[in-house]
Write a protein that holds these residues in place. Sequence first.
Motif, PDB file in Angstrom:
ATOM      1  N   UNK A  19       0.831  -1.212   0.000  1.00 18.57           N
ATOM      2  CA  UNK A  19       0.000   0.000   0.000  1.00 18.57           C
ATOM      3  C   UNK A  19       0.860   1.255   0.000  1.00 18.57           C
ATOM      4  N   UNK A  20       1.946   1.233   0.789  1.00 17.35           N
ATOM      5  CA  UNK A  20       2.830   2.395   0.813  1.00 17.35           C
ATOM      6  C   UNK A  20       3.484   2.600  -0.551  1.00 17.35           C
ATOM      7  N   UNK A  21       3.926   1.498  -1.174  1.00 17.04           N
ATOM      8  CA  UNK A  21       4.543   1.615  -2.495  1.00 17.04           C
ATOM      9  C   UNK A  21       3.543   2.120  -3.517  1.00 17.04           C
ATOM     10  N   UNK A  22       2.294   1.668  -3.403  1.00 16.98           N
ATOM     11  CA  UNK A  22       1.257   2.113  -4.336  1.00 16.98           C
ATOM     12  C   UNK A  22       0.990   3.605  -4.182  1.00 16.98           C
ATOM     13  N   UNK A  23       0.933   4.086  -2.914  1.00 27.18           N
ATOM     14  CA  UNK A  23       0.698   5.519  -2.662  1.00 27.18           C
ATOM     15  C   UNK A  23       1.842   6.367  -3.221  1.00 27.18           C
ATOM     16  N   UNK A  75      -6.760   3.633  -6.980  1.00 30.51           N
ATOM     17  CA  UNK A  75      -7.903   3.158  -6.224  1.00 30.51           C
ATOM     18  C   UNK A  75      -8.221   1.691  -6.541  1.00 30.51           C
ATOM     19  N   UNK A  76      -8.124   1.337  -7.806  1.00 31.09           N
ATOM     20  CA  UNK A  76      -8.417  -0.038  -8.200  1.00 31.09           C
ATOM     21  C   UNK A  76      -7.444  -1.014  -7.551  1.00 31.09           C
ATOM     22  N   UNK A  77      -6.131  -0.687  -7.624  1.00 33.24           N
ATOM     23  CA  UNK A  77      -5.120  -1.577  -7.053  1.00 33.24           C
ATOM     24  C   UNK A  77      -5.229  -1.602  -5.544  1.00 33.24           C
ATOM     25  N   UNK A  78      -5.580  -0.465  -4.925  1.00 31.22           N
ATOM     26  CA  UNK A  78      -5.725  -0.385  -3.472  1.00 31.22           C
ATOM     27  C   UNK A  78      -6.825  -1.332  -2.999  1.00 31.22           C
ATOM     28  N   UNK A  79      -7.941  -1.353  -3.731  1.00 29.10           N
ATOM     29  CA  UNK A  79      -9.038  -2.229  -3.356  1.00 29.10           C
ATOM     30  C   UNK A  79      -8.636  -3.701  -3.469  1.00 29.10           C
ATOM     31  N   UNK A  80      -7.838  -4.038  -4.502  1.00 29.62           N
ATOM     32  CA  UNK A  80      -7.377  -5.410  -4.632  1.00 29.62           C
ATOM     33  C   UNK A  80      -6.519  -5.829  -3.449  1.00 29.62           C
ATOM     34  N   UNK A  81      -5.667  -4.919  -2.989  1.00 31.99           N
ATOM     35  CA  UNK A  81      -4.811  -5.241  -1.846  1.00 31.99           C
ATOM     36  C   UNK A  81      -5.625  -5.395  -0.574  1.00 31.99           C
ATOM     37  N   UNK A  82      -6.581  -4.502  -0.387  1.00 35.33           N
ATOM     38  CA  UNK A  82      -7.402  -4.560   0.819  1.00 35.33           C
ATOM     39  C   UNK A  82      -8.235  -5.821   0.855  1.00 35.33           C
ATOM     40  N   UNK A  83      -8.713  -6.278  -0.290  1.00 37.27           N
ATOM     41  CA  UNK A  83      -9.526  -7.502  -0.337  1.00 37.27           C
ATOM     42  C   UNK A  83      -8.701  -8.753   0.001  1.00 37.27           C
ATOM     43  N   UNK A  84      -7.359  -8.658  -0.183  1.00 37.80           N
ATOM     44  CA  UNK A  84      -6.520  -9.825   0.109  1.00 37.80           C
ATOM     45  C   UNK A  84      -6.206  -9.977   1.580  1.00 37.80           C
ATOM     46  N   UNK A  85      -6.611  -8.990   2.402  1.00 34.43           N
ATOM     47  CA  UNK A  85      -6.328  -9.059   3.836  1.00 34.43           C
ATOM     48  C   UNK A  85      -7.173 -10.125   4.528  1.00 34.43           C
TER      49      UNK A  85
END
Length: 239
Positions: free
Chosen positions: A211-215, A229-239
């Motif tokens: 997430x930090x690298x994406x930001x 936003x799209x990639x952020x949601x993918x990362x959050x869903x993997x939690x």
Amino acid sequence: MKVLAGLPVLCAVAALAAAPHRTNWELKEFTWVKLVPAEGGAAPSQHPVALDAEALRRNLRALRFEEGALFEAKEVDQLVKPLLEAFAVADPGEDLVLLSTGRRGGGFLNPAFGVTARLFVEGGKVQMIVRDARLDFVDRFRVRGDKPEFTYGSRTDAGKAAITGEGLASRRADWVEFPAVPYAAPAPVLPGFQGAAEPRAAPAEGPEARLRALKRLRDENLITEDEYQKKRQEILKSL
């Protein structure tokens, strides 16, 4: 033993052993390595033998005579492979003979000279007897067709060459010897074991680091807001 055509060394040795007994490695005109019957009365040599390529290269480069290096570095590199192959298939009753001819130390206008020598392994050492350090025959052959009867050094008949080399022992002025360093196969790599020099896979990054690298990519305008936003949601869903 040196790798041949990309094959592992052991496969190369096996291929040489299975092939018909080769006796001639002609590299170019008046440059060759040959297997010949040993001189009469000679004790059996320690052939066949698989030698280490780098040790052989180093010792050949160390050879000197009155005018300087016996061989040029590029000349040694050309000779190492056929010498290794010849030692690997030679019988105890055979010697290696060598002729190497070239315009050393200069351009096309420099005269060409030959080096002749006899090699064999005895007492755990490579024995090399040099007959001619600079044999002058090429120009006469070109003009008149006079081809000499090459002689390659003898255990009993001393030649005129005086050969030395740092760290090399001498039996006679024309006869040097150096350790017959055997080829050492690389240690097998056990399954699941990585050597110290082998790079290890980098550990997988956690979601926070992703997430930090994406930001950072978004803040530096390397990706769009929508992509962020799209990639952020993918990362959050993997939690």
